[in-house]
Enzyme design. Structure first.
Site, PDB file in Angstrom:
ATOM      1  N   LYS A  74       0.773  -1.608  -0.053  1.00  0.00           N
ATOM      2  CA  LYS A  74      -0.556   0.119  -0.407  1.00  0.00           C
ATOM      3  C   LYS A  74       0.779   1.518   0.099  1.00  0.00           C
ATOM      4  CE  LYS A  74      -4.168  -1.858   1.804  1.00  0.00           C
ATOM      5  NZ  LYS A  74      -4.893  -1.428   3.882  1.00  0.00           N
ATOM      6  N   ASP A 110     -10.135   2.847   3.111  1.00  0.00           N
ATOM      7  CA  ASP A 110      -9.670   2.361   4.063  1.00  0.00           C
ATOM      8  C   ASP A 110     -10.381   3.282   5.385  1.00  0.00           C
ATOM      9  OD1 ASP A 110      -9.391   0.282   3.185  1.00  0.00           O
ATOM     10  OD2 ASP A 110      -7.016   0.413   3.950  1.00  0.00           O
TER      11      ASP A 110
HETATM   12  P1  NAP Z   1       1.058  -2.319   9.031  1.00  0.00           P
HETATM   13  O1  NAP Z   1       1.469  -1.239   7.938  1.00  0.00           O
HETATM   14  O2  NAP Z   1       1.855  -3.832   8.469  1.00  0.00           O
HETATM   15  O3  NAP Z   1       0.943  -2.209  10.781  1.00  0.00           O
HETATM   16  C1  NAP Z   1       0.990  -2.678  11.692  1.00  0.00           C
HETATM   17  C2  NAP Z   1       1.382  -2.100  12.872  1.00  0.00           C
HETATM   18  O4  NAP Z   1       0.923  -3.176  13.553  1.00  0.00           O
HETATM   19  C3  NAP Z   1       2.556  -1.317  13.113  1.00  0.00           C
HETATM   20  O5  NAP Z   1       1.605  -0.705  13.812  1.00  0.00           O
HETATM   21  C4  NAP Z   1       3.176  -2.633  14.940  1.00  0.00           C
HETATM   22  O6  NAP Z   1       4.057  -1.377  14.898  1.00  0.00           O
HETATM   23  C5  NAP Z   1       2.054  -2.940  14.653  1.00  0.00           C
HETATM   24  N1  NAP Z   1       2.079  -4.388  15.409  1.00  0.00           N
HETATM   25  C6  NAP Z   1       2.399  -5.300  14.672  1.00  0.00           C
HETATM   26  N2  NAP Z   1       3.011  -6.721  15.149  1.00  0.00           N
HETATM   27  C7  NAP Z   1       2.988  -6.437  16.880  1.00  0.00           C
HETATM   28  C8  NAP Z   1       2.886  -6.900  17.840  1.00  0.00           C
HETATM   29  N3  NAP Z   1       3.615  -8.162  18.112  1.00  0.00           N
HETATM   30  N4  NAP Z   1       2.938  -5.807  19.146  1.00  0.00           N
HETATM   31  C9  NAP Z   1       2.617  -4.415  19.095  1.00  0.00           C
HETATM   32  N5  NAP Z   1       2.377  -4.097  17.853  1.00  0.00           N
HETATM   33  C10 NAP Z   1       2.942  -4.948  16.450  1.00  0.00           C
HETATM   34  O7  NAP Z   1      -0.336  -3.683   8.563  1.00  0.00           O
HETATM   35  P2  NAP Z   1      -1.933  -2.746   7.671  1.00  0.00           P
HETATM   36  O8  NAP Z   1      -1.689  -2.659   6.996  1.00  0.00           O
HETATM   37  O9  NAP Z   1      -1.580  -1.281   9.204  1.00  0.00           O
HETATM   38  O10 NAP Z   1      -2.298  -3.462   9.010  1.00  0.00           O
HETATM   39  C11 NAP Z   1      -2.369  -3.558  10.210  1.00  0.00           C
HETATM   40  C12 NAP Z   1      -4.362  -5.082   9.928  1.00  0.00           C
HETATM   41  O11 NAP Z   1      -4.770  -3.755   9.921  1.00  0.00           O
HETATM   42  C13 NAP Z   1      -3.772  -5.867   9.449  1.00  0.00           C
HETATM   43  O12 NAP Z   1      -4.243  -7.821  10.083  1.00  0.00           O
HETATM   44  C14 NAP Z   1      -4.704  -5.949   8.894  1.00  0.00           C
HETATM   45  O13 NAP Z   1      -4.965  -6.697   7.577  1.00  0.00           O
HETATM   46  C15 NAP Z   1      -5.702  -5.099   8.723  1.00  0.00           C
HETATM   47  N6  NAP Z   1      -6.160  -3.707   8.411  1.00  0.00           N
HETATM   48  C16 NAP Z   1      -8.133  -4.961   7.350  1.00  0.00           C
HETATM   49  C17 NAP Z   1      -8.820  -4.014   7.230  1.00  0.00           C
HETATM   50  C18 NAP Z   1     -10.297  -3.272   6.904  1.00  0.00           C
HETATM   51  O14 NAP Z   1     -10.764  -3.478   5.959  1.00  0.00           O
HETATM   52  N7  NAP Z   1     -11.042  -4.412   7.724  1.00  0.00           N
HETATM   53  C19 NAP Z   1      -8.574  -2.317   6.054  1.00  0.00           C
HETATM   54  C20 NAP Z   1      -6.072  -2.733   6.509  1.00  0.00           C
HETATM   55  C21 NAP Z   1      -5.895  -3.058   7.260  1.00  0.00           C
HETATM   56  P3  NAP Z   1       5.220  -1.170  15.201  1.00  0.00           P
HETATM   57  O15 NAP Z   1       5.375  -0.200  13.768  1.00  0.00           O
HETATM   58  O16 NAP Z   1       6.163  -1.235  16.061  1.00  0.00           O
HETATM   59  O17 NAP Z   1       6.334  -3.122  13.554  1.00  0.00           O
END
Ligand code: NAP
Length: 298
Positions: A74, A110
């Site tokens: 993204k 989103d």
């Molecule tokens: P991303 O860019 O990889 O960001 C992940 C975030 O989660 C970062 O802030 C990371 O922290 C944190 N994180 C990951 N593992 C962690 C852990 N074990 N403990 C604490 N913090 C943790 O991912 P994203 O694109 O934002 O997506 C995040 C989630 O939202 C995914 O599960 C995705 O499927 C979901 N999502 C859902 C929708 C929907 O329509 N429902 C839309 C978009 C995304 P750090 O910065 O410290 O690494």
């Protein structure tokens, strides 16, 4: 009755890696059938950034309507677009690309997804409220934009890597109006979570069946709204614990449907929300049920 794919059918797609569990083809194709659009939506698993760039190049040249982009592309797809909408620039991520002639126009649906989901699932508007976002990645960026558009009074971004939360806040700073925004680490998050009207999990914690709740359920109480962007397995530990504590809690399926529906509205160049949310949700739920990913209490 489904439209037959023919020589006039236009292509829409989702790009990402992995795509094994994507619900988007089921949701989109159901909507195209309901709207009688001569479009077909296909998953294109793109192993790396170079392959995303190749598909984006192809989309300029053949009859593509547009494409969605999911994890982990993204952010990089941003650079491939000729023009990027303000909300996507604020979020720092593009999840929807509209192919206009040979030009690629990037959007982030989103943020709209978050606002629609809060309305439909909890009848909740962010105006004047305290909001806590768990995470600072692309999804949190979209939720932060939603909170700014929704005129939240105070927004707290909680992240493991504090610098990433600070960068996110810095990017939206020129657009804050009166909203107060701060970054916290998980260690300092409890008072903010306890006093928030809305808490949104924007981390992937909960996607694995054995994952704990990202924050302890006892931090929640009656009157709070908790949204988990994760939508499988259903219900996530966060949803179950927040509901047990008396909060109104729901998962990310409504957001997934709304962001997909908004993409269709953009591609159709429709001024109204025309894409049939209920049809799309039903298609997504059917897929989840077929995979056995719907549990008790969802
Ligand atoms: P991303 O860019 O990889 O960001 C992940 C975030 O989660 C970062 O802030 C990371 O922290 C944190 N994180 C990951 N593992 C962690 C852990 N074990 N403990 C604490 N913090 C943790 O991912 P994203 O694109 O934002 O997506 C995040 C989630 O939202 C995914 O599960 C995705 O499927 C979901 N999502 C859902 C929708 C929907 O329509 N429902 C839309 C978009 C995304 P750090 O910065 O410290 O690494």
């Amino acid at each position: 009755m489904a439209r037959e794919i023919s020589g006039t059918t236009r292509i829409a797609a989702v790009l990402g890696n992995p795509l094994d569990h994507t619900l988007s083809p089921a949701m989109h194709n159901a909507a195209y059938r309901a709207l009688d659009l001569d479009w077909v939506y296909i998953p294109i698993a793109t192993p790396d950034e170079a392959s995303v760039a190749r598909v984006a190049g192809l989309a300029r040249a053949v009859p593509f309507v547009g494409f969605n982009v999911t994890m982990p592309f993204k952010q990089m797809v941003f650079e491939l677009c000729d023009e990027v909408a303000l909300t996507a620039r604020m979020a720092g991520a593009v999840n929807t690309v509209h192919v206009v002639g040979e030009r690629l126009v990037g959007y982030n649906t989103d943020a709209r997804g978050v606002i629609e989901a809060l309305e439909s699932e909890a009848d909740f508007a962010m105006t004047g409220q305290q909001v806590v976002l768990l995470g600072a990645g692309g999804a949190a960026g979209a939720a932060l934009v939603a909170a700014i558009i929704g005129k939240a009074a105070r927004i707290t971004v909680v992240n493991r890597t504090i610098e990433r939360a600070e960068e996110l806040i810095e990017r939206v700073e020129p657009h804050l109006r009166d909203a107060e925004v701060r970054a916290l680490t998980w260690d300092d998050a409890e008072p903010a979570v306890r006093s928030a009207a809305l808490v949104v999990n924007c981390t992937p914690i909960g996607m694995q069946p054995d994952d704990p709740s990202p924050v302890p359920g006892e931090w929640f109480g009656t009157g709070q709204v908790v949204m988990d962007m994760v939508y499988r397995p259903q219900p996530t530990r966060l949803i179950a614990e927040a509901r047990h504590a008396g909060a109104t809690a729901f998962d990310g399926l409504a957001m997934l449907v709304a962001q997909g529906a908004t993409a269709i509205d953009i591609w159709e160049e429709s001024a109204q929300a025309r894409a049939p949310r209920a049809v799309m949700r039903e298609a997504a739920e059917r897929q989840l049920a077929a995979r056995g990913e719907v549990g008790e209490g969802s």
